[in-house]
Design a protein around this motif. Structure first.
Motif: not given
Length: 54
Positions: A1-9, A11-17
């Protein structure tokens, strides 16, 4: 996915530690767990009835 697609999505983006894997399977608050189990043993869980869909 590109950054633009992620920004329009929507769905939240979650990064697990990765450090959380160290805690997997460990009881962090044994006193609270014991108390919760005691309360559940006395009161029990509520019965869930399934509603019929028409």
């Amino acid at each position: 996915m590109t950054i633009d697609e992620l920004n329009k999505s929507k769905v939240p983006i979650i990064v697990l530690d990765k450090k959380l894997e160290e805690l997997k399977g460990k009881v962090l608050f044994p006193e609270k767990l014991d108390k919760a189990n005691e309360i559940l043993a006395k009161a029990g869980l509520p019965k869930i009835s399934k509603k019929k869909q028409s």
